[in-house]
Scaffold this active site. Structure first.
Site, PDB file in Angstrom:
ATOM      1  CD  GLU A 173      -3.316   3.304  -5.122  1.00  0.00           C
ATOM      2  OE1 GLU A 173      -4.369   2.678  -5.329  1.00  0.00           O
ATOM      3  OE2 GLU A 173      -2.253   2.755  -4.819  1.00  0.00           O
ATOM      4  NE  ARG A 180      -4.314  -1.398   0.243  1.00  0.00           N
ATOM      5  CZ  ARG A 180      -4.514  -2.357  -0.660  1.00  0.00           C
ATOM      6  NH1 ARG A 180      -3.645  -2.564  -1.619  1.00  0.00           N
ATOM      7  NH2 ARG A 180      -5.606  -3.101  -0.617  1.00  0.00           N
ATOM      8  CG  HIS A 214      -3.650  -0.568  -6.916  1.00  0.00           C
ATOM      9  ND1 HIS A 214      -3.953   0.027  -5.712  1.00  0.00           N
ATOM     10  CD2 HIS A 214      -3.670  -1.899  -6.674  1.00  0.00           C
ATOM     11  CE1 HIS A 214      -4.151  -0.912  -4.792  1.00  0.00           C
ATOM     12  NE2 HIS A 214      -3.977  -2.091  -5.355  1.00  0.00           N
TER      13      HIS A 214
HETATM   14  P1  NDP Z   1      -1.009 -11.531   4.715  1.00  0.00           P
HETATM   15  O1  NDP Z   1      -1.874 -11.106   5.838  1.00  0.00           O
HETATM   16  O2  NDP Z   1      -1.005 -12.952   4.294  1.00  0.00           O
HETATM   17  O3  NDP Z   1       0.521 -11.115   5.002  1.00  0.00           O
HETATM   18  C1  NDP Z   1       0.878  -9.917   5.593  1.00  0.00           C
HETATM   19  C2  NDP Z   1       2.347  -9.988   6.006  1.00  0.00           C
HETATM   20  O4  NDP Z   1       2.730  -8.733   6.557  1.00  0.00           O
HETATM   21  C3  NDP Z   1       2.621 -11.038   7.067  1.00  0.00           C
HETATM   22  O5  NDP Z   1       3.841 -11.674   6.794  1.00  0.00           O
HETATM   23  C4  NDP Z   1       2.726 -10.225   8.360  1.00  0.00           C
HETATM   24  O6  NDP Z   1       3.568 -10.920   9.282  1.00  0.00           O
HETATM   25  C5  NDP Z   1       3.331  -8.929   7.841  1.00  0.00           C
HETATM   26  N1  NDP Z   1       3.031  -7.762   8.662  1.00  0.00           N
HETATM   27  C6  NDP Z   1       1.822  -7.263   8.999  1.00  0.00           C
HETATM   28  N2  NDP Z   1       1.956  -6.194   9.790  1.00  0.00           N
HETATM   29  C7  NDP Z   1       3.283  -5.997   9.946  1.00  0.00           C
HETATM   30  C8  NDP Z   1       4.062  -5.059  10.681  1.00  0.00           C
HETATM   31  N3  NDP Z   1       3.482  -4.093  11.394  1.00  0.00           N
HETATM   32  N4  NDP Z   1       5.408  -5.166  10.623  1.00  0.00           N
HETATM   33  C9  NDP Z   1       5.999  -6.133   9.913  1.00  0.00           C
HETATM   34  N5  NDP Z   1       5.313  -7.059   9.194  1.00  0.00           N
HETATM   35  C10 NDP Z   1       3.974  -6.987   9.227  1.00  0.00           C
HETATM   36  O7  NDP Z   1      -1.429 -10.579   3.510  1.00  0.00           O
HETATM   37  P2  NDP Z   1      -1.238 -10.823   1.929  1.00  0.00           P
HETATM   38  O8  NDP Z   1       0.140 -11.303   1.670  1.00  0.00           O
HETATM   39  O9  NDP Z   1      -2.388 -11.600   1.405  1.00  0.00           O
HETATM   40  O10 NDP Z   1      -1.405  -9.311   1.396  1.00  0.00           O
HETATM   41  C11 NDP Z   1      -0.571  -8.279   1.902  1.00  0.00           C
HETATM   42  C12 NDP Z   1      -1.064  -6.923   1.458  1.00  0.00           C
HETATM   43  O11 NDP Z   1      -0.721  -6.705   0.103  1.00  0.00           O
HETATM   44  C13 NDP Z   1      -2.584  -6.693   1.477  1.00  0.00           C
HETATM   45  O12 NDP Z   1      -3.023  -6.360   2.780  1.00  0.00           O
HETATM   46  C14 NDP Z   1      -2.768  -5.568   0.495  1.00  0.00           C
HETATM   47  O13 NDP Z   1      -2.725  -4.328   1.159  1.00  0.00           O
HETATM   48  C15 NDP Z   1      -1.556  -5.688  -0.427  1.00  0.00           C
HETATM   49  N6  NDP Z   1      -1.972  -6.083  -1.791  1.00  0.00           N
HETATM   50  C16 NDP Z   1      -1.728  -5.240  -2.847  1.00  0.00           C
HETATM   51  C17 NDP Z   1      -2.126  -5.602  -4.129  1.00  0.00           C
HETATM   52  C18 NDP Z   1      -1.894  -4.704  -5.287  1.00  0.00           C
HETATM   53  O14 NDP Z   1      -2.715  -4.696  -6.199  1.00  0.00           O
HETATM   54  N7  NDP Z   1      -0.803  -3.974  -5.350  1.00  0.00           N
HETATM   55  C19 NDP Z   1      -2.828  -6.862  -4.400  1.00  0.00           C
HETATM   56  C20 NDP Z   1      -2.989  -7.682  -3.237  1.00  0.00           C
HETATM   57  C21 NDP Z   1      -2.576  -7.295  -1.979  1.00  0.00           C
HETATM   58  P3  NDP Z   1       3.421 -10.720  10.880  1.00  0.00           P
HETATM   59  O15 NDP Z   1       1.965 -10.830  11.195  1.00  0.00           O
HETATM   60  O16 NDP Z   1       4.275 -11.795  11.500  1.00  0.00           O
HETATM   61  O17 NDP Z   1       3.968  -9.352  11.167  1.00  0.00           O
END
Ligand code: NDP
Length: 317
Positions: free
Chosen positions: A260, A231, A278
């Protein structure tokens, strides 16, 4: 009498969602916003929302019989999920079905950013290959890079798997260590210090706001490459523009932006930035799969009392 549940659709959504919902539901399309401008009687019929955008607590409060909000997209930061949880409203998203597409796009964006293929193609189309000669060598290469993944969830892990055959070193930072062979780093700062290529794929949360700032970019160094497919919220865009202008880092590839569809004016002229609107999941097959999962969540909720993919904040027993 009509006993079909009403699904409210604020704003635009993929047409396949509407097609799938027709028949089993009454679909009510309204403009985006907090106030759906419905009569009390009409508002009372709404038991579900399908949305590719925002749902505020104000909108939830206007719909007394709302049970479920099906979000189109894995990132559901547009929905006030805390308010939904408080009100006992279930929120669903579209995880996994887009992992491969987003990971593929990330690799393409990374390669385009380091090798400048878009600029090279423009050179060809402008006739300059013939009139002026070969396109300039790209100063950067993917070879021998050390890639740091900020986020290693469903999508991050697919990106890492795809990076393996490119023979780059792979490290990552998340809040909790994962059961993987990649090197875990305890903070984003240390990750940025240890790698030269940072890929951001974390969700939009209070904790991830503008965390990729001037300090993190400086830590990446002058050979540094930033790729953001998570994001725009997570990057301090002014600091990034300054870093790209001054050569604090070498290049950036962005699929997502802070505000955006507005893109910071300062990014537009930068030759060392590769900018996409995006589109990481934006193929017909993947968007169809996401649309199906939105519809499946609503159908499953009303048929079986259980959605397919509820989000963590609103679990269903
Ligand atoms: P997941 O929930 O599977 O993974 C999120 C990851 O981020 C986990 O490894 C989590 O690990 C880590 N994380 C979350 N918060 C923190 C933090 N504060 N510090 C460090 N690490 C953190 O989500 P997805 O992989 O399915 O998707 C991720 C994001 O990608 C979505 O939320 C979306 O915003 C974005 N996205 C963008 C797209 C685009 O079109 N560009 C398309 C699809 C998704 P842990 O909990 O151990 O910290």
């Amino acid at each position: 009498t009509d006993t079909k549940p009403t699904v409210l659709v604020p704003g635009k959504i993929h047409p396949r969602v509407l097609e799938r919902l027709q028949g089993q539901f009454d679909v009510l399309q309204v403009p985006v916003g907090d106030d759906p401008a419905l009569s009390d009687e009409q508002a009372a019929t709404v038991r579900a929302i399908a949305v590719a955008g925002a749902v505020s607590e104000t909108l939830m409060a206007a719909l007394p019989n709302l049970e479920v909000i099906a979000n189109f997209g894995v990132g559901y930061d547009g929905v006030d999920v805390a308010a939904a949880a408080k009100r006992g409203i279930v929120v669903t998203n579209t995880p996994d079905v887009l992992n491969d597409e987003v990971a593929d796009t990330t690799i393409a964006l990374l390669l385009n950013t380091v090798r400048r293929f878009y600029a090279a193609e423009t050179w060809l189309r402008d006739g300059k290959w013939e009139s002026e000669g070969p396109f300039a060598l790209s100063p950067l290469s993917l070879k021998d890079r050390h890639v740091g993944l900020y986020g290693l969830g469903r999508i991050g892990q697919e990106i890492a798997r795809r990076l393996e055959p490119f023979k780059v070193k792979i490290s990552y930072h998340t809040r909790s260590k994962k059961d993987v062979s990649y090197t875990y780093v305890g903070s984003l700062k240390e990750l940025a210090q240890s790698v030269d290529t940072l890929i951001c794929i974390v969700p939009k949360t209070d904790e991830t706001h503008k965390v990729i700032d001037a300090e993190i970019l400086a830590a990446l160094g002058d050979n540094g490459v930033l790729i953001n497919v998570g994001r725009g919220w997570s990057v301090d865009e002014d600091a990034l523009i300054a870093a790209l202008e001054k050569g604090t880092i070498a290049a950036a590839g962005l699929d997502v932006f802070y505000d955006e569809p507005h893109v910071s004016k300062g990014l537009m002229p930068l030759a060392n930035a590769t900018l996409l609107p995006h589109v990481a999941s934006a193929s017909v097959p993947t968007r169809n799969a996401m649309a199906d999962l939105v519809a499946d969540n609503l159908m499953s909720w009303f048929d079986k009392g259980k959605p397919v993919t509820p989000v963590a904040e609103t679990p269903v027993k």
